[in-house]
Design a protein around this motif. Structure first.
Motif, mmCIF file in Angstrom:
data_model
loop_
_atom_site.group_PDB
_atom_site.id
_atom_site.type_symbol
_atom_site.label_atom_id
_atom_site.label_comp_id
_atom_site.label_asym_id
_atom_site.label_seq_id
_atom_site.Cartn_x
_atom_site.Cartn_y
_atom_site.Cartn_z
ATOM 1 N N ILE A 50 -17.364 -39.249 21.442
ATOM 2 C CA ILE A 50 -17.169 -39.096 22.893
ATOM 3 C C ILE A 50 -17.202 -40.471 23.546
ATOM 4 O O ILE A 50 -17.946 -41.360 23.117
ATOM 5 N N MET A 51 -16.350 -40.659 24.553
ATOM 6 C CA MET A 51 -16.268 -41.952 25.241
ATOM 7 C C MET A 51 -17.045 -41.902 26.564
ATOM 8 O O MET A 51 -17.259 -40.818 27.120
ATOM 9 N N THR A 52 -17.405 -43.062 27.052
ATOM 10 C CA THR A 52 -18.100 -43.146 28.341
ATOM 11 C C THR A 52 -17.283 -42.414 29.406
ATOM 12 O O THR A 52 -16.084 -42.656 29.542
ATOM 13 N N GLY A 53 -17.939 -41.537 30.134
ATOM 14 C CA GLY A 53 -17.264 -40.822 31.220
ATOM 15 C C GLY A 53 -16.552 -39.562 30.795
ATOM 16 O O GLY A 53 -16.101 -38.790 31.648
ATOM 17 N N ALA A 54 -16.434 -39.329 29.477
ATOM 18 C CA ALA A 54 -15.724 -38.126 29.007
ATOM 19 C C ALA A 54 -16.616 -36.903 29.189
ATOM 20 O O ALA A 54 -17.849 -37.005 29.113
ATOM 21 N N PRO A 55 -16.003 -35.724 29.437
ATOM 22 C CA PRO A 55 -16.808 -34.519 29.652
ATOM 23 C C PRO A 55 -17.542 -34.106 28.379
ATOM 24 O O PRO A 55 -16.976 -34.129 27.288
ATOM 25 N N LEU A 56 -18.796 -33.725 28.567
ATOM 26 C CA LEU A 56 -19.605 -33.283 27.444
ATOM 27 C C LEU A 56 -19.050 -31.949 26.938
ATOM 28 O O LEU A 56 -18.765 -31.055 27.731
ATOM 29 N N PRO A 57 -18.889 -31.775 25.613
ATOM 30 C CA PRO A 57 -18.389 -30.481 25.121
ATOM 31 C C PRO A 57 -19.448 -29.398 25.311
ATOM 32 O O PRO A 57 -20.637 -29.699 25.407
ATOM 33 N N GLU A 58 -19.012 -28.155 25.378
ATOM 34 C CA GLU A 58 -19.949 -27.055 25.540
ATOM 35 C C GLU A 58 -20.942 -27.054 24.380
ATOM 36 O O GLU A 58 -20.563 -27.303 23.241
ATOM 37 N N GLY A 59 -22.187 -26.823 24.685
ATOM 38 C CA GLY A 59 -23.226 -26.790 23.642
ATOM 39 C C GLY A 59 -23.950 -28.109 23.496
ATOM 40 O O GLY A 59 -25.131 -28.142 23.168
ATOM 41 N N ALA A 60 -23.266 -29.233 23.751
ATOM 42 C CA ALA A 60 -23.886 -30.548 23.546
ATOM 43 C C ALA A 60 -24.878 -30.848 24.660
ATOM 44 O O ALA A 60 -24.698 -30.407 25.795
ATOM 45 N N ASP A 61 -25.935 -31.595 24.329
ATOM 46 C CA ASP A 61 -26.921 -31.961 25.335
ATOM 47 C C ASP A 61 -27.437 -33.384 25.171
ATOM 48 O O ASP A 61 -28.408 -33.774 25.822
ATOM 49 N N ALA A 62 -26.826 -34.182 24.289
ATOM 50 C CA ALA A 62 -27.247 -35.578 24.125
ATOM 51 C C ALA A 62 -26.131 -36.356 23.448
ATOM 52 O O ALA A 62 -25.272 -35.778 22.777
#
Lengths: 423, 423
Positions: free
Chosen positions: A99-111
């Motif tokens: 994941i890149m800076t500013g990209a939306p966090l995928p569902e389920g992820a928390d860190a």
């Protein structure tokens, strides 16, 4: 001179006749130092969506920790989320996604663990997406995640009406998706000097004549305070010449007409006479030094401030009366310039009028000390060029000893002597 | 992170590569805040000729006193000297001439009595020149006379090279008859952001995307510091798109290219890679927070400062590195922003990098105190909008207790909380 009005009384009377100009809508790229005409509320949460604050690998930290993951471990890379996309990825326990800076966090992820803390060869710009990656430490739940609404909630008031917009404010407006905003219209000020002795610069000096400084210093002062200035040059010392320039000023659709000279007791001072006959003189002669002949009135309904002709008198009159008027027109508080208490290095004489003396203020171990910049004649612009402050000697005071404390107005836009320099 | 350069080291290295731009000649009316490129000496004495500082009546006071004149007395009016004329009048003992403010003193005269102290009906604008006038008191020799050269001597140095011109300075230049002056050329700065996630304001938000704040805040910061800004918009996250905007910047004949984002360790961060392949990366990653990925280099020989993409990081990077570069290009001292020692209201944590934290500084009875403006994430522009200062936490410090003194940079152009208001 019992007919002189006090500075405060004159200022109150003048200010009471002005109010904020109406709003207009402009591009945000043109809005530096303009006054916001309406409160700005956020149209959405900020961040707009939960996203990563680093370039790294996203995980479901809470689930993974419950599942017993700790220390060094390797996870399969199941996706790649660049900035600017809408991701449908759903991350499960024991999985990771780049994941890149500013990209939306995928569902389920928390860190998100930064790339620097993984086996990913981040210094190699051409490295492909790996199929698996080794984590050198375990990210805490929430680590490097910027949750939706962390900074700003939808509807929150972010910028208040009356704010003088700075670069960061305009960056904020852009962040809200706003490209045009309502600001207070710029005041339009018509400016002319009067006097047969005035030459425009750019030609050789002539006997008995001097160069017109006020068209420049007053025009640039007004511009510095945010006004649009219409320069009308110099009126000859003839009644009709003065009327003509006032007519020109009126036709230029101005909010304020600003003149210099022609308001004292000279036989060829027509400015006041023209105001009396084509408008109104509401106020004449203020208990100040320099600047006594200051005149306030109107021409064909347009407000007029007529400053004395001496360049220092005109400059001081501008700071005392015109600057707050422009502030009020532009929707700002009509506050005085930045002020500092200073200690006199030497005795100072005054004549009982409220006096504005040109001085150098310096910081010493004993505090801020002030000394006058030579000859204080109101025609001596050089005393003002050398100064970084105006000392205010109150009305009624005829002398002050060395060591006395007086208030100083700081003249330059950067009050450097006032503040510490870092070591 | 042993590869991080200290802020001071990075700043010295960057500044060493810039020097003042060449001069150009411009109209004085355009010269506000420009830097004077040469010393200015006075081409003549000021005042240019001895003149009256009031509207009144000129006399030969020394001779008249020797002749025994005192108290009330009446003199014949032998002439009338308006401002702006060359007079051939020669005044004798026991004679007077009407004279206006700024008019040349007639030969023989050495004092002027103000009209207010005579029998002349000065409030009547249509009063004709009288044949005689009564003096209510005796003027001292020299009274109300501004002798030639009183303020400035021919050849005297009045304004020094490197001065940032204020309205009073430009009034002074006009007084010297100068209509055009040499100033340091304005720096031309090309600016672009990069990132697929960036939208230009003025359209609705889109999933996964954010609005481009840096093109506005950085552009206006550069403009505020006196640069001419060429805005090139946003480069997509593609190698060729970044090359194309650098080419465009080069062709715009710029002194500095300023970019934001694309310099970190992300897989789509092409800015640094483009510099490596089309120019040079001279410096990458500074020991600061926010702003670590800062990159300095060149593209086709033109200096490039690439700031991080987070709006607060970009803003802080601008103040720390770009502001002094612009100052140096414009011939000014590359000094830091106005700085003030402030007392922490609460404990502050840092991570050992030199940190710039958004804070509100307020004046209290105990001095200037500071508290942070909420969440300090480098994407949170709102924390900057609420702040009036940046607290500088030195490198190597990981925490500071409440009550500790730190240096603060004042953010706004008017450091109002710092200075006293007059009573």
């Amino acid at each position: 001179m019992t007919d002189l009005i006090s500075v405060n009384q004159a200022l109150s009377q003048i200010l009471s006749e002005f109010s904020s100009l109406p709003p207009e809508e402009i591009e945000i790229s043109e809005a530096l130092f303009r006054t916001l005409a309406e409160d700005i509320h956020s149209p959405f949460d900020l961040p707009l969506f939960s996203n990563s604050s680093v370039d790294g690998f996203a995980v479901c930290a809470s689930k993974d920790i419950r599942a017993g993951l700790r220390g060094n471990f390797t996870l399969p890379v199941v996706g790649d989320i660049p900035a600017g996309v809408q991701t449908n990825l759903r991350l499960g326990k024991g999985e990771t996604a780049r994941i890149m800076t500013g990209a939306p966090l995928p569902e389920g992820a928390d860190a998100v663990l930064p790339v620097e803390d993984t086996s990913y060869p981040y210094r190699d710009g051409s490295a492909p997406l790996p199929t698996e990656v080794t984590f050198y430490r375990f990210p805490k739940p929430g680590e490097n995640v910027r949750p939706r609404g962390q900074d700003v909630q939808k509807g929150q008031k972010l910028l208040i009406k009356g704010r003088k917009l700075q670069p960061q404010d305009i960056g904020m407006l852009a962040t809200l998706g706003l490209d045009r905003i309502p600001v207070v219209r710029k005041p339009r000020i018509a400016l002319f000097s009067s006097g047969d002795e005035l030459l425009s610069p750019g030609i050789p000096p002539q006997p008995g004549k001097i160069f017109d400084a006020n068209s420049y210093s007053l025009g640039l002062l007004a511009q510095r305070e945010g006004a649009e200035v219409i320069r009308l040059g110099v009126a000859r010392d003839q009644y009709q010449a003065v009327v003509d320039l006032f007519e020109k000023a009126k036709n230029a659709n101005t909010d304020l007409i600003l003149t210099s000279a022609g308001v004292s007791v000279g036989a060829f001072d027509f400015v006041r006479q023209v105001l009396e006959e084509h408008g109104q003189v509401k106020l004449w002669r203020v208990n100040m030094r320099p600047g006594k002949p200051l005149t306030y009135g109107s021409f064909a309904g347009i407000p007029v401030i007529s400053l004395p002709g001496n360049p220092v008198s005109a400059f001081v009159g501008f700071l005392v009366f015109v600057r707050p008027v422009i502030a009020k027109l532009t929707g700002l508080e009509p506050t005085p310039p930045a002020t500092l208490p200073v200690i006199l290095e030497h005795p100072v004489l005054s004549d009982g009028r409220e006096s504005y003396l040109r001085a150098i203020v310096q910081k010493t171990q004993d505090g801020f000390v002030a000394r006058l910049t030579g000859h204080q004649g109101s025609g001596n612009l050089y005393s003002l060029v050398q100064a970084n402050a105006l000392l205010i000697i109150p009305a009624g005071v005829k002398s002050l000893p060395a060591g006395e404390t007086v208030q100083a107005w700081l003249l330059d836009d950067e009050p450097l002597p006032v503040l510490e320099k870092p070591e």
